[in-house]
Motif scaffolding. Structure first.
Motif, PDB file in Angstrom:
ATOM      1  N   PRO A  55       8.265  13.426  -3.070  1.00  0.00           N
ATOM      2  CA  PRO A  55       7.437  14.387  -3.800  1.00  0.00           C
ATOM      3  C   PRO A  55       7.495  15.811  -3.244  1.00  0.00           C
ATOM      4  N   GLU A  56       7.707  15.969  -1.949  1.00  0.00           N
ATOM      5  CA  GLU A  56       7.751  17.315  -1.362  1.00  0.00           C
ATOM      6  C   GLU A  56       9.144  17.931  -1.478  1.00  0.00           C
ATOM      7  N   GLN A  57      10.187  17.171  -1.099  1.00  0.00           N
ATOM      8  CA  GLN A  57      11.544  17.702  -1.135  1.00  0.00           C
ATOM      9  C   GLN A  57      12.092  17.787  -2.555  1.00  0.00           C
ATOM     10  N   GLY A  58      11.749  16.818  -3.385  1.00  0.00           N
ATOM     11  CA  GLY A  58      12.278  16.749  -4.741  1.00  0.00           C
ATOM     12  C   GLY A  58      13.646  16.103  -4.824  1.00  0.00           C
ATOM     13  N   ALA A  59      14.491  16.346  -3.815  1.00  0.00           N
ATOM     14  CA  ALA A  59      15.843  15.775  -3.808  1.00  0.00           C
ATOM     15  C   ALA A  59      16.437  15.919  -2.413  1.00  0.00           C
ATOM     16  N   ILE A  60      17.429  15.084  -2.137  1.00  0.00           N
ATOM     17  CA  ILE A  60      18.212  15.169  -0.903  1.00  0.00           C
ATOM     18  C   ILE A  60      19.676  15.116  -1.314  1.00  0.00           C
ATOM     19  N   THR A  61      20.472  16.068  -0.834  1.00  0.00           N
ATOM     20  CA  THR A  61      21.901  16.079  -1.131  1.00  0.00           C
ATOM     21  C   THR A  61      22.654  15.393   0.001  1.00  0.00           C
ATOM     22  N   LEU A  62      23.448  14.405  -0.375  1.00  0.00           N
ATOM     23  CA  LEU A  62      24.294  13.694   0.584  1.00  0.00           C
ATOM     24  C   LEU A  62      25.743  14.144   0.396  1.00  0.00           C
ATOM     25  N   ALA A  63      26.290  14.778   1.410  1.00  0.00           N
ATOM     26  CA  ALA A  63      27.707  15.148   1.394  1.00  0.00           C
ATOM     27  C   ALA A  63      28.539  13.871   1.536  1.00  0.00           C
ATOM     28  N   PRO A  64      29.828  13.925   1.191  1.00  0.00           N
ATOM     29  CA  PRO A  64      30.673  12.740   1.394  1.00  0.00           C
ATOM     30  C   PRO A  64      30.582  12.235   2.837  1.00  0.00           C
ATOM     31  N   PHE A  65      30.392  10.954   2.977  1.00  0.00           N
ATOM     32  CA  PHE A  65      30.285  10.204   4.224  1.00  0.00           C
ATOM     33  C   PHE A  65      28.975  10.437   4.982  1.00  0.00           C
ATOM     34  N   ALA A  66      28.084  11.248   4.448  1.00  0.00           N
ATOM     35  CA  ALA A  66      26.769  11.452   5.075  1.00  0.00           C
ATOM     36  C   ALA A  66      25.846  10.293   4.721  1.00  0.00           C
ATOM     37  N   ARG A  67      24.825  10.122   5.522  1.00  0.00           N
ATOM     38  CA  ARG A  67      23.819   9.103   5.247  1.00  0.00           C
ATOM     39  C   ARG A  67      22.448   9.693   5.558  1.00  0.00           C
ATOM     40  N   ALA A  68      21.424   9.122   4.924  1.00  0.00           N
ATOM     41  CA  ALA A  68      20.061   9.599   5.129  1.00  0.00           C
ATOM     42  C   ALA A  68      19.096   8.446   4.918  1.00  0.00           C
ATOM     43  N   LEU A  69      17.958   8.533   5.584  1.00  0.00           N
ATOM     44  CA  LEU A  69      16.878   7.568   5.389  1.00  0.00           C
ATOM     45  C   LEU A  69      16.010   8.097   4.251  1.00  0.00           C
ATOM     46  N   ILE A  70      16.000   7.372   3.147  1.00  0.00           N
ATOM     47  CA  ILE A  70      15.273   7.795   1.958  1.00  0.00           C
ATOM     48  C   ILE A  70      13.947   7.027   1.885  1.00  0.00           C
ATOM     49  N   PRO A  71      12.824   7.737   1.887  1.00  0.00           N
ATOM     50  CA  PRO A  71      11.529   7.053   1.809  1.00  0.00           C
ATOM     51  C   PRO A  71      11.276   6.473   0.421  1.00  0.00           C
ATOM     52  N   THR A  72      10.580   5.339   0.392  1.00  0.00           N
ATOM     53  CA  THR A  72      10.173   4.729  -0.875  1.00  0.00           C
ATOM     54  C   THR A  72       8.685   4.941  -1.149  1.00  0.00           C
ATOM     55  N   GLY A  73       7.964   5.404  -0.132  1.00  0.00           N
ATOM     56  CA  GLY A  73       6.522   5.587  -0.290  1.00  0.00           C
ATOM     57  C   GLY A  73       5.729   4.306  -0.166  1.00  0.00           C
ATOM     58  N   LYS A 132       0.860  -1.176   0.000  1.00  0.00           N
ATOM     59  CA  LYS A 132       0.000   0.000   0.000  1.00  0.00           C
ATOM     60  C   LYS A 132       0.895   1.224   0.000  1.00  0.00           C
ATOM     61  N   TRP A 133       0.349   2.330  -0.429  1.00  0.00           N
ATOM     62  CA  TRP A 133       1.112   3.573  -0.515  1.00  0.00           C
ATOM     63  C   TRP A 133       1.080   4.292   0.818  1.00  0.00           C
ATOM     64  N   ALA A 134       2.220   4.827   1.225  1.00  0.00           N
ATOM     65  CA  ALA A 134       2.299   5.673   2.409  1.00  0.00           C
ATOM     66  C   ALA A 134       1.583   6.989   2.101  1.00  0.00           C
ATOM     67  N   GLN A 135       1.095   7.629   3.128  1.00  0.00           N
ATOM     68  CA  GLN A 135       0.408   8.903   2.946  1.00  0.00           C
ATOM     69  C   GLN A 135       1.349   9.918   2.287  1.00  0.00           C
ATOM     70  N   GLY A 136       0.870  10.573   1.246  1.00  0.00           N
ATOM     71  CA  GLY A 136       1.649  11.588   0.548  1.00  0.00           C
ATOM     72  C   GLY A 136       2.616  11.056  -0.495  1.00  0.00           C
ATOM     73  N   ALA A 137       2.686   9.735  -0.671  1.00  0.00           N
ATOM     74  CA  ALA A 137       3.611   9.153  -1.647  1.00  0.00           C
ATOM     75  C   ALA A 137       3.171   9.472  -3.072  1.00  0.00           C
ATOM     76  N   ASP A 138       4.137   9.589  -3.949  1.00  0.00           N
ATOM     77  CA  ASP A 138       3.873   9.784  -5.371  1.00  0.00           C
ATOM     78  C   ASP A 138       3.645   8.411  -6.003  1.00  0.00           C
ATOM     79  N   GLN A 139       2.387   8.063  -6.213  1.00  0.00           N
ATOM     80  CA  GLN A 139       2.038   6.743  -6.735  1.00  0.00           C
ATOM     81  C   GLN A 139       2.406   6.570  -8.202  1.00  0.00           C
TER      82      GLN A 139
END
Length: 153
Positions: A38-56, A9-16
């Motif tokens: 869909p809201e941010q459009g992109a996330i910039t990861l600096a070298p050695f940074a990490r982020a939790l990226i949603p899949t929707g 199922k799609w998470a709330q606000g996900a781009d289906q």
């Protein structure tokens, strides 16, 4: 053996419009997962940074299976993008949103864009073991030899 069915199922606000995970070729073992930003459009990861990226996505994995999340080899080779907990495991009883921990091990900023293929998922059977305490274990040729004990390389 028939293929297991993963209910999604799609998470709330996900781009289906990004669609469900997809096997890009007939022989592919992994289905590609996309960044759903869909809201941010992109996330910039600096070298050695990490982020939790949603899949929707929110999934119901059948009992007796898991989903393993693995890096994409092209992103790893070209940009140093990996998943620090690889392979990540999504258990059959988890019902929360699916996010992918992405890390930039490269030497330049990396932009994770909305819709980008960021990881692949493998559906795999799971066997749960029983554990039993014993006084002794059977002997093997290797014995207790650990890291590097079987040769060089």
């Amino acid at each position: 053996m028939s293929a297991p069915i993963i209910h999604v199922k799609w998470a709330q606000g996900a781009d289906q419009s990004l669609g469900l995970p997809n096997y890009e070729t007939a022989g592919a073992a992994g289905a590609d997962l996309r960044a759903n930003l869909p809201e941010q459009g992109a996330i910039t990861l600096a070298p050695f940074a990490r982020a939790l990226i949603p899949t929707g996505l929110i999934m119901a994995i059948p009992a007796g299976f898991e989903v393993q999340i693995r890096p994409r080899s092209g992103l790893a080779l070209k940009h140093g993008i990996t998943l620090p907990n690889s392979p990540g495991t999504i258990d059959a009883d988890y019902r929360g949103p699916l996010g992918v921990i992405v890390q930039n091990l490269g030497d330049a900023d990396f932009i994770v864009e909305h819709g980008m293929r960021i990881a692949q998922m493998i559906v795999a059977p799971v066997v749960q073991a029983a554990f039993q305490v014993v006084e002794t274990l059977d002997e093997t040729e290797r014995g207790s030899g650990g890291f590097g004990s079987t040769g060089t390389g």
